[in-house]
Structure formats: structure tokens, C-alpha cells
Design an enzyme around this catalytic site. Structure first.
Site, PDB file in Angstrom:
ATOM      1  N   HIS A  33       0.819  -1.230   0.000  1.00  0.00           N
ATOM      2  CA  HIS A  33       0.000   0.000   0.000  1.00  0.00           C
ATOM      3  C   HIS A  33       0.850   1.277   0.000  1.00  0.00           C
ATOM      4  CE1 HIS A  33      -4.160  -1.700   0.557  1.00  0.00           C
ATOM      5  NE2 HIS A  33      -3.412  -2.770   0.788  1.00  0.00           N
ATOM      6  N   ASP A 171       0.588  -2.474  -9.872  1.00  0.00           N
ATOM      7  CA  ASP A 171       0.225  -3.631 -10.688  1.00  0.00           C
ATOM      8  C   ASP A 171       0.516  -3.380 -12.166  1.00  0.00           C
ATOM      9  OD1 ASP A 171      -0.754  -4.321  -8.237  1.00  0.00           O
ATOM     10  OD2 ASP A 171      -2.862  -4.147  -8.777  1.00  0.00           O
TER      11      ASP A 171
HETATM   12  C1  GLA Z   1      -3.472  -3.759  -4.964  1.00  0.00           C
HETATM   13  C2  GLA Z   1      -3.471  -2.448  -5.743  1.00  0.00           C
HETATM   14  C3  GLA Z   1      -2.063  -1.863  -5.831  1.00  0.00           C
HETATM   15  C4  GLA Z   1      -1.421  -1.771  -4.439  1.00  0.00           C
HETATM   16  C5  GLA Z   1      -1.564  -3.092  -3.682  1.00  0.00           C
HETATM   17  C6  GLA Z   1      -1.119  -2.993  -2.249  1.00  0.00           C
HETATM   18  O1  GLA Z   1      -2.761  -4.724  -5.662  1.00  0.00           O
HETATM   19  O2  GLA Z   1      -3.992  -2.638  -7.029  1.00  0.00           O
HETATM   20  O3  GLA Z   1      -2.096  -0.607  -6.452  1.00  0.00           O
HETATM   21  O4  GLA Z   1      -1.950  -0.704  -3.722  1.00  0.00           O
HETATM   22  O5  GLA Z   1      -2.910  -3.563  -3.688  1.00  0.00           O
HETATM   23  O6  GLA Z   1       0.230  -2.659  -2.170  1.00  0.00           O
END
Ligand code: GLA
Length: 383
Positions: A33, A171
Site C-alpha cells: 500500500h 500492478d
Molecule cells: C493492490 C493495488 C495496488 C497496491 C496493492 C497494495 O494490488 O492494485 O495498487 O496498492 O494492492 O500494495
């Protein structure tokens, strides 16, 4: 996968596809996060991902089909997010919308067939893989040029504005910048991307808990808001801080009582994670894999006690992996509230140990933990 996507396209649309593209899912290695908090994060693209086959049509329809879902037809002139069983189309349609806003000329609609090798719901970001593979394929057939960073931003924008998920760039950035046997490091403040070689002989194992929190999306949005609220309060004392990751742990501790226990714990997770990404980066440079592993365990512990985004099934898997001599470290990977645990191991950790662990899990919770042994692979590409 390339062939079966091609065949699915041919079977559904009765002609050859014009273009195929692949984009991988991802492992979040460290930096939980931190992305939407202007911080640092490291991930790896996996070998598994999503392949799309596309071709232009003669009319203004978009026709979408996956291996598992029925064909859905919509009009290019009325792109709206859907609810319900066809919600999966929001990823490619969202990307289409963003590309059009960015000036991509689409005189006609398109057909798209989709196949996946990613375990669904495992927290390996099939959504980013879907966005990136679609963006690459559409840009190719409609003649739109973008670099990897722009493609990552297009995917994120589709997810933020069309799908409605307030994610950061992790991601999509990892799916775009993945490299064989390398980690992707993202500085989310400057949105700069780089690669770091993975130490030789180290492996990733994914243990999918097969549990998904019913309110996973709203829980993610709640954390997003809590981080924002904590920052607003901290800015009264540190007006120059633009994001939580501009604040040191020492500074944060001086504001503990003003923040109150909940916002303090949330902020402590983010600030601590950002420090752990730096620590892991330094440890990787000197091949100190024990230090890397300890930071992974510390990250999970902070998820458990500070960010409340772990669940007992993930804690069980991490605790069990901690007993294994060939595991450097383990932690939940991705948003949390279900999903998967990632274990970072040496080569001696093999199938039989992984399966034994999965059996213990089944005995405890009555459901399987799906095991996936994977490695860092390349990013999104045209095929
Ligand atoms: C999900 C979100 C990412 C990131 C992660 C936690 O995968 O899509 O953008 O915030 O959670 O790190």
C-alpha cells in the site's frame, strides 16, 4: 496460450485475429500500500498472465469474449461501466475509453478474445494484466504510440476512473516493466521504474488462500481514505509533506496522540513499509538474503497488527512457512483481505514441502491452498 487465444478468436468471430498481446500478472515483493502514498515498491512480473486477440470490425460495436464467459456486445459510442456478471468487460472497455480520451482514433469497433493462465482471485492482479494486454493490442491495430510508462498509466487510469478502484501504479507498472529474473522497483512519487536482478537460485512460491473478503474493494478504499486522513492531520505539523512517505517514523511518533490509535497504526504501516523497501534494496545488493527475508516477515506482521489487511488464513500460511529452513521470508502479496501469500525461498524448497504445507492448511480451514511455483518473467508485449 498464444495458440488457444488465436483459436478462440477464430471460433467466436469466424476470421483470423489481427493482433495478439500478452501481459503478466505480478507478485508484490515488498512495499504494501505504499504506491498510492507516493512511496517505493518492488514487485515481479510472473510467467502467468493474460493473452488477448483483437481485430477491427466494420461497424461501431465492441464484441468481447473470454474462455469462461459468454460474448458481450456493446456500442463504441456509449462506453459505460457495467455491474453484475459482465463486470469483467470494464477492464478492456475502460482502457478503450482512456485511449480514446488520449486521442486514439477509433473509426470502427473491435472484437476481442481473452484467455488467462493466472489463478483468478489470487491477488496476482489479473486486472492489470487484462488492462495492459488490451492496451498494447488496441494501440497496435489503431496505430497509437505509447511507451511502457504511458501504458502503465493508461491501465491505472482505466482502473481508477472506469472500474472505480483507487489503486496505485504497482500492478500496471510491474506488468509493463517486468523482466526475466528481475524485480521491478517503482518510485511512485516520480513514477520512475527500474529493474534489479534477482539473486541467483532464489524462487517465488505463491500460496493462494482461496479466501476472498466479501468487501475487499470497499476495504481497500477504506484504507486509501484512512491514509489520506492521516496525512491531512500530519500536514498540520509537517506542512511540507506531500504524502505519508515524506514523513519519517520519528516524526510520525511525535504525532501519535493527535492521530489517534487507528490512523497512527495505518500511517506506521506505510512509513515502515517504505523503509523496508529501502532496506531490502540494500540487502539485495550485498546478497544478504536473510535480511531480505526478515523484512518480508516484518512487512506481514505490520499488515497484521497495523494495517489490518491480513486474515487468519494468510497468518497461518506465513507462520507455517517461517518454520521451514529453506524459506527466506514470506508475506501477504497485494491488497490483502484474502488472496495469497508469497514465499521467497532457495532451490531446496520444493513441491513436497509446498504440498505438505497445503495439506496442513486444508486440515485447519477445510479448503485447499493452491500452490504456484513461479519466477520473474517479462512484461507486456505484442505477440
Ligand atoms: C493492490 C493495488 C495496488 C497496491 C496493492 C497494495 O494490488 O492494485 O495498487 O496498492 O494492492 O500494495
Amino acid at each position: 496460450m498464444k495458440n488457444c487465444t488465436k483459436e478462440l478468436y477464430l471460433e467466436v468471430f469466424g476470421e483470423e485475429a489481427e493482433q495478439l498481446a500478452f501481459a503478466p500478472g505480478r507478485i508484490e515483493f515488498i512495499g504494501n500500500h505504499t504506491d498510492y502514498n507516493g512511496g517505493l515498491v518492488m514487485g515481479a512480473a510472473v510467467k502467468e498472465g493474460i493473452t488477448v486477440a483483437v481485430g477491427r470490425r466494420k461497424d461501431r460495436t465492441i464484441s468481447l469474449r473470454t474462455e469462461a464467459s459468454k460474448r458481450v456486445d456493446i456500442s463504441l459510442d456509449n462506453l459505460q461501466p457495467l455491474q453484475g456478471k459482465d463486470v469483467w468487460i470494464n477492464y478492456p472497455v475502460g482502457v478503450t475509453n482512456v485511449l480514446m480520451d488520449a486521442g486514439m482514433d477509433m473509426p470502427v469497433g473491435y472484437n476481442i478474445a481473452v484467455t488467462s493462465t493466472l489463478p483468478s482471485g489470487a491477488g496476482m492482479s489479473s486486472s492489470a494484466a487484462f488492462e495492459l494486454s488490451t492496451a498494447y493490442a488496441l494501440a497496435s491495430i489503431y496505430g497509437y504510440e505509447a511507451d511502457k510508462a504511458q501504458f502503465a498509466r493508461i491501465g491505472r487510469k482505466a482502473e481508477n476512473e472506469f472500474v472505480g478502484m483507487p489503486c496505485g501504479i504497482l500492478d500496471q507498472g510491474v506488468s509493463a516493466f517486468g523482466e526475466h529474473n528481475a524485480l521491478v522497483r517503482i518510485d511512485c512519487k516520480s513514477e520512475s521504474f527500474s529493474n534489479l536482478a534477482m539473486p541467483k537460485g532464489t524462487h517465488f512460491w505463491i500460496f493462494d488462500s482461496n479466501v476472498k473478503h466479501a468487501l475487499v474493494d470497499s476495504a481497500y478504499a477504506d484504507r486509501h481514505k484512512e491514509c489520506h486522513d492521516a496525512l491531512s492531520i500530519l500536514q498540520n505539523t509537517y506542512p511540507l509533506a506531500k504524502s505519508l512517505t515524506d514523513i519519517s517514523e520519528e516524526q510520525l511518533r511525535t504525532c501519535e496522540s493527535t492521530l489517534g490509535p487507528l490512523l497512527f497504526r495505518r500511517a506506521l504501516h506505510i512509513v515502515g513499509e517504505n523503509d523496508r523497501v529501502r532496506l531490502v534494496e540494500q540487502a539485495l545488493q550485498i546478497n544478504d538474503l536473510r535480511a531480505v527475508g526478515n523484512a518480508l516477515y516484518a512487512s506481514h506482521e505490520s499488515s497484521r497488527v497495523n494495517f489490518d489487511n491480513s486474515i487468519q488464513q494468510l497468518d497461518f500460511l506465513v507462520d507455517a512457512l517461517k518454520q521451514q529452513p529453506h524459506v527466506y521470508g514470506a508475506r501477504l502479496t497485494g491488497g490483502g483481505f484474502g488472496g495469497a501469500v508469497m514465499a521467497y525461498t532457495n532451490a531446496a524448497f520444493g513441491e513436497s514441502l509446498a504440498n505438505a504445507l497445503s495439506l496442513d492448511y486444508k486440515e485447519e480451514f477445510g479448503i485447499e491452498a493452491t500452490v504456484l511455483h513461479t519466477s520473474a518473467g517479462s512484461g507486456a508485449t505484442l505477440l
